[in-house]
Design a protein around this motif. Structure first.
Motif, PDB file in Angstrom:
ATOM      1  N   PRO A 112      66.491  76.513  21.424  1.00 55.10           N
ATOM      2  CA  PRO A 112      65.485  77.119  20.547  1.00 55.10           C
ATOM      3  C   PRO A 112      65.053  76.189  19.409  1.00 55.10           C
ATOM      4  O   PRO A 112      63.868  76.110  19.079  1.00 55.10           O
ATOM      5  CB  PRO A 112      66.181  78.372  20.011  1.00 55.10           C
ATOM      6  N   SER A 113      65.996  75.451  18.850  1.00 56.44           N
ATOM      7  CA  SER A 113      65.654  74.506  17.788  1.00 56.44           C
ATOM      8  C   SER A 113      64.773  73.379  18.322  1.00 56.44           C
ATOM      9  O   SER A 113      63.793  72.987  17.687  1.00 56.44           O
ATOM     10  CB  SER A 113      66.927  73.929  17.157  1.00 56.44           C
ATOM     11  N   ALA A 114      65.118  72.862  19.497  1.00 51.72           N
ATOM     12  CA  ALA A 114      64.314  71.791  20.104  1.00 51.72           C
ATOM     13  C   ALA A 114      62.888  72.263  20.352  1.00 51.72           C
ATOM     14  O   ALA A 114      61.925  71.528  20.093  1.00 51.72           O
ATOM     15  CB  ALA A 114      64.955  71.332  21.410  1.00 51.72           C
ATOM     16  N   LEU A 115      62.729  73.486  20.818  1.00 52.08           N
ATOM     17  CA  LEU A 115      61.395  74.016  21.118  1.00 52.08           C
ATOM     18  C   LEU A 115      60.591  74.256  19.845  1.00 52.08           C
ATOM     19  O   LEU A 115      59.384  74.017  19.811  1.00 52.08           O
ATOM     20  CB  LEU A 115      61.517  75.288  21.951  1.00 52.08           C
ATOM     21  N   ASN A 116      61.248  74.707  18.777  1.00 51.64           N
ATOM     22  CA  ASN A 116      60.559  74.858  17.500  1.00 51.64           C
ATOM     23  C   ASN A 116      60.068  73.508  16.992  1.00 51.64           C
ATOM     24  O   ASN A 116      58.944  73.381  16.518  1.00 51.64           O
ATOM     25  CB  ASN A 116      61.482  75.519  16.468  1.00 51.64           C
ATOM     26  N   ALA A 117      60.918  72.501  17.086  1.00 58.80           N
ATOM     27  CA  ALA A 117      60.526  71.165  16.650  1.00 58.80           C
ATOM     28  C   ALA A 117      59.415  70.604  17.538  1.00 58.80           C
ATOM     29  O   ALA A 117      58.543  69.869  17.068  1.00 58.80           O
ATOM     30  CB  ALA A 117      61.734  70.233  16.651  1.00 58.80           C
ATOM     31  N   LEU A 118      59.429  70.963  18.812  1.00 57.78           N
ATOM     32  CA  LEU A 118      58.380  70.510  19.726  1.00 57.78           C
ATOM     33  C   LEU A 118      57.014  71.075  19.313  1.00 57.78           C
ATOM     34  O   LEU A 118      56.002  70.377  19.398  1.00 57.78           O
ATOM     35  CB  LEU A 118      58.714  70.899  21.160  1.00 57.78           C
ATOM     36  N   VAL A 119      56.986  72.304  18.847  1.00 53.73           N
ATOM     37  CA  VAL A 119      55.719  72.870  18.357  1.00 53.73           C
ATOM     38  C   VAL A 119      55.246  72.093  17.129  1.00 53.73           C
ATOM     39  O   VAL A 119      54.062  71.769  17.015  1.00 53.73           O
ATOM     40  CB  VAL A 119      55.855  74.372  18.017  1.00 53.73           C
ATOM     41  N   THR A 120      56.167  71.775  16.234  1.00 52.00           N
ATOM     42  CA  THR A 120      55.788  70.995  15.053  1.00 52.00           C
ATOM     43  C   THR A 120      55.268  69.627  15.464  1.00 52.00           C
ATOM     44  O   THR A 120      54.263  69.149  14.929  1.00 52.00           O
ATOM     45  CB  THR A 120      56.982  70.873  14.090  1.00 52.00           C
ATOM     46  N   LEU A 121      55.906  69.005  16.443  1.00 53.70           N
ATOM     47  CA  LEU A 121      55.429  67.719  16.945  1.00 53.70           C
ATOM     48  C   LEU A 121      54.038  67.875  17.564  1.00 53.70           C
ATOM     49  O   LEU A 121      53.161  67.027  17.369  1.00 53.70           O
ATOM     50  CB  LEU A 121      56.413  67.138  17.958  1.00 53.70           C
ATOM     51  N   ALA A 122      53.806  68.963  18.283  1.00 52.27           N
ATOM     52  CA  ALA A 122      52.481  69.218  18.865  1.00 52.27           C
ATOM     53  C   ALA A 122      51.428  69.368  17.761  1.00 52.27           C
ATOM     54  O   ALA A 122      50.310  68.864  17.891  1.00 52.27           O
ATOM     55  CB  ALA A 122      52.519  70.472  19.741  1.00 52.27           C
ATOM     56  N   LEU A 123      51.782  70.040  16.683  1.00 52.90           N
ATOM     57  CA  LEU A 123      50.855  70.182  15.549  1.00 52.90           C
ATOM     58  C   LEU A 123      50.520  68.817  14.941  1.00 52.90           C
ATOM     59  O   LEU A 123      49.369  68.553  14.595  1.00 52.90           O
ATOM     60  CB  LEU A 123      51.460  71.107  14.483  1.00 52.90           C
ATOM     61  N   ILE A 124      51.539  67.979  14.834  1.00 55.17           N
ATOM     62  CA  ILE A 124      51.321  66.629  14.294  1.00 55.17           C
ATOM     63  C   ILE A 124      50.403  65.845  15.229  1.00 55.17           C
ATOM     64  O   ILE A 124      49.446  65.208  14.784  1.00 55.17           O
ATOM     65  CB  ILE A 124      52.670  65.907  14.093  1.00 55.17           C
ATOM     66  N   ARG A 125      50.674  65.901  16.528  1.00 53.19           N
ATOM     67  CA  ARG A 125      49.844  65.182  17.497  1.00 53.19           C
ATOM     68  C   ARG A 125      48.415  65.710  17.491  1.00 53.19           C
ATOM     69  O   ARG A 125      47.455  64.947  17.587  1.00 53.19           O
ATOM     70  CB  ARG A 125      50.448  65.276  18.899  1.00 53.19           C
ATOM     71  N   ALA A 126      48.251  67.012  17.379  1.00 53.96           N
ATOM     72  CA  ALA A 126      46.903  67.582  17.314  1.00 53.96           C
ATOM     73  C   ALA A 126      46.176  67.082  16.064  1.00 53.96           C
ATOM     74  O   ALA A 126      44.975  66.804  16.114  1.00 53.96           O
ATOM     75  CB  ALA A 126      46.964  69.108  17.320  1.00 53.96           C
ATOM     76  N   GLY A 127      46.897  66.944  14.977  1.00 51.39           N
ATOM     77  CA  GLY A 127      46.310  66.401  13.752  1.00 51.39           C
ATOM     78  C   GLY A 127      45.897  64.950  13.896  1.00 51.39           C
ATOM     79  O   GLY A 127      45.044  64.462  13.150  1.00 51.39           O
ATOM     80  N   GLN A 128      46.479  64.257  14.864  1.00 57.67           N
ATOM     81  CA  GLN A 128      46.131  62.865  15.160  1.00 57.67           C
ATOM     82  C   GLN A 128      45.102  62.788  16.286  1.00 57.67           C
ATOM     83  O   GLN A 128      44.885  61.729  16.849  1.00 57.67           O
ATOM     84  CB  GLN A 128      47.395  62.088  15.561  1.00 57.67           C
ATOM     85  N   THR A 129      44.510  63.914  16.600  1.00 61.26           N
ATOM     86  CA  THR A 129      43.535  64.089  17.696  1.00 61.26           C
ATOM     87  C   THR A 129      44.090  63.674  19.062  1.00 61.26           C
ATOM     88  O   THR A 129      43.357  63.264  19.940  1.00 61.26           O
ATOM     89  CB  THR A 129      42.187  63.390  17.421  1.00 61.26           C
ATOM     90  N   GLN A 130      45.381  63.821  19.234  1.00 58.98           N
ATOM     91  CA  GLN A 130      46.020  63.632  20.538  1.00 58.98           C
ATOM     92  C   GLN A 130      46.149  65.015  21.171  1.00 58.98           C
ATOM     93  O   GLN A 130      47.245  65.559  21.333  1.00 58.98           O
ATOM     94  CB  GLN A 130      47.383  62.963  20.373  1.00 58.98           C
ATOM     95  N   ASN A 131      44.993  65.585  21.498  1.00 59.57           N
ATOM     96  CA  ASN A 131      44.934  66.984  21.900  1.00 59.57           C
ATOM     97  C   ASN A 131      45.582  67.281  23.252  1.00 59.57           C
ATOM     98  O   ASN A 131      46.244  68.300  23.414  1.00 59.57           O
ATOM     99  CB  ASN A 131      43.487  67.468  21.888  1.00 59.57           C
ATOM    100  N   ALA A 132      45.404  66.411  24.232  1.00 62.97           N
ATOM    101  CA  ALA A 132      45.995  66.661  25.551  1.00 62.97           C
ATOM    102  C   ALA A 132      47.529  66.640  25.482  1.00 62.97           C
ATOM    103  O   ALA A 132      48.173  67.572  25.994  1.00 62.97           O
ATOM    104  CB  ALA A 132      45.461  65.678  26.587  1.00 62.97           C
ATOM    105  N   PRO A 133      48.140  65.623  24.861  1.00 64.08           N
ATOM    106  CA  PRO A 133      49.608  65.673  24.749  1.00 64.08           C
ATOM    107  C   PRO A 133      50.087  66.890  23.956  1.00 64.08           C
ATOM    108  O   PRO A 133      51.104  67.491  24.303  1.00 64.08           O
ATOM    109  CB  PRO A 133      49.962  64.373  24.018  1.00 64.08           C
ATOM    110  N   ALA A 134      49.356  67.253  22.925  1.00 63.09           N
ATOM    111  CA  ALA A 134      49.729  68.430  22.132  1.00 63.09           C
ATOM    112  C   ALA A 134      49.671  69.685  22.995  1.00 63.09           C
ATOM    113  O   ALA A 134      50.571  70.533  22.939  1.00 63.09           O
ATOM    114  CB  ALA A 134      48.817  68.563  20.917  1.00 63.09           C
ATOM    115  N   MET A 135      48.646  69.803  23.813  1.00 64.58           N
ATOM    116  CA  MET A 135      48.513  70.982  24.669  1.00 64.58           C
ATOM    117  C   MET A 135      49.637  71.047  25.701  1.00 64.58           C
ATOM    118  O   MET A 135      50.143  72.126  26.010  1.00 64.58           O
ATOM    119  CB  MET A 135      47.153  70.998  25.360  1.00 64.58           C
ATOM    120  N   LYS A 136      50.051  69.910  26.230  1.00 61.50           N
ATOM    121  CA  LYS A 136      51.171  69.907  27.175  1.00 61.50           C
ATOM    122  C   LYS A 136      52.428  70.459  26.520  1.00 61.50           C
ATOM    123  O   LYS A 136      53.151  71.266  27.115  1.00 61.50           O
ATOM    124  CB  LYS A 136      51.426  68.490  27.697  1.00 61.50           C
ATOM    125  N   MET A 137      52.682  70.041  25.290  1.00 63.64           N
ATOM    126  CA  MET A 137      53.855  70.531  24.567  1.00 63.64           C
ATOM    127  C   MET A 137      53.746  72.036  24.322  1.00 63.64           C
ATOM    128  O   MET A 137      54.716  72.774  24.505  1.00 63.64           O
ATOM    129  CB  MET A 137      53.989  69.794  23.225  1.00 63.64           C
TER     130      MET A 137
END
Length: 182
Positions: A112-137
């Motif tokens: 559960p902790s890993a998955l929560n952090a993965l969402v935060t990483l996806a938010l960071i990637r989306a902020g960097q306009t890395q939308n496809a990798p963020a969506m995969k996460m």
């Protein structure tokens, strides 16, 4: 008690209980308890928008939890630090903390902790306009049975934002690939 008090808006009572908890932990000399009390104070400060205060509590908590070897709790504190750094627009540090949180959580078996952090990483990637990798996460988190409700809620919100930024072909490709991710 502090989490319940915070949820219903009793912020001064929450702060008092958390500070009393830290004081008792310090008096006992139990570094693990001190680390956990600092984590709660840091999370509380973050929730009230005081990121500088949160960072101080969380950094001290990280030090103690690393010393005592509690990798389960450490993963949650690393994730909280990634959120604080992101809120402070320190995206590189936020990403580093999120990646370490994921690694430590997986090593500790704290999915559960890993998955929560993965969402935060996806938010960071989306902020960097890395939308496809963020969506995969995001899709991975939404499909995983160990995702907390908070992780699912944040992932769903980001999914809706990302869908408008990706082409239908990109979305189809992601949908085909995500079930294969382990």
């Amino acid at each position: 008690f502090s989490r319940s008090a915070q949820m219903v808006g009793h912020l001064s009572e929450t702060r008092a209980v958390l500070q009393e908890s830290l004081q008792l932990a310090r008096e006992s000399g139990n570094r693990w308890s001190i680390g956990l009390a600092l984590e709660r104070l840091g999370t509380f400060a973050q929730g009230t928008g005081n990121n500088e205060e949160a960072q101080g509590y969380l950094e001290e908590s990280l030090t103690l939890l690393r010393e005592v070897g509690d990798r389960w709790s450490l993963s949650w504190v690393l994730h909280a630090m990634s959120q604080v750094m992101s809120a402070c627009h320190e995206e590189q540090e936020a990403e580093q903390y999120a990646m370490e949180a994921i690694r430590v959580a997986i090593e500790a078996g704290n999915h559960p902790s890993a998955l929560n952090a993965l969402v935060t990483l996806a938010l960071i990637r989306a902020g960097q306009t890395q939308n496809a990798p963020a969506m995969k996460m995001v899709r991975f988190v939404l499909a995983h049975p160990s995702s907390t409700q908070d992780a699912k809620d944040r992932a769903e919100q980001l999914r809706l934002e990302l869908e408008s930024k990706l082409t239908s072909q990109e979305l189809d490709d992601i949908q085909k690939r995500v079930p294969a991710i382990t």
